[in-house]
Design a protein around this motif. Structure first.
Motif: not given
Length: 118
Positions: A46-69
């Motif tokens: 399953e997707l956790v987080a991705k960078l594609s375009g201007s803003s990162p996308v996060y799975a709902d289950s990790v929002k606010g806890r995980f940061t992709i960079s």
């Protein structure tokens, strides 16, 4: 040949933090999208987080806890994981995508185990 090397997994107690790294042998600018996926035993990847375009996308289950960079000078993708929960236990994979004339081509890291347990 593109190679992705992951590091940073391990065993951590609930509430703890880990930072995953995924380094590429080439320039990170060659890729159109980058992300992190995970797969727990018996589950689909399953997707956790991705960078594609201007803003990162996060799975709902990790929002606010995980940061992709990304670090362009180090050609490395990161996933900072805070507030880890037992349900975050999985093998984590990075993926880098290049858009080609024949469609997107995806490269995967070897996977790194993250275990959250007391």
């Amino acid at each position: 040949q593109v190679q992705l090397v992951e590091s940073g997994g391990g065993l951590v107690q609930p509430g703890g933090s880990l930072r995953l790294s995924c380094s590429t042998s080439g320039s990170i600018f060659n890729f159109n999208a980058m992300g992190w996926y995970r797969q727990a035993p018996g589950n689909q990847r399953e997707l956790v987080a991705k960078l594609s375009g201007s803003s990162p996308v996060y799975a709902d289950s990790v929002k606010g806890r995980f940061t992709i960079s990304r670090d362009n000078t180090e050609n490395t993708l990161y996933l900072q994981m805070n507030g880890l929960k037992p349900e975050d236990t999985a093998v984590y994979y990075c993926d880098f995508v290049i858009n080609t004339a024949w469609g997107p081509k995806t490269y995967w890291g070897q996977g790194t185990q993250v275990t959250v347990s007391s």
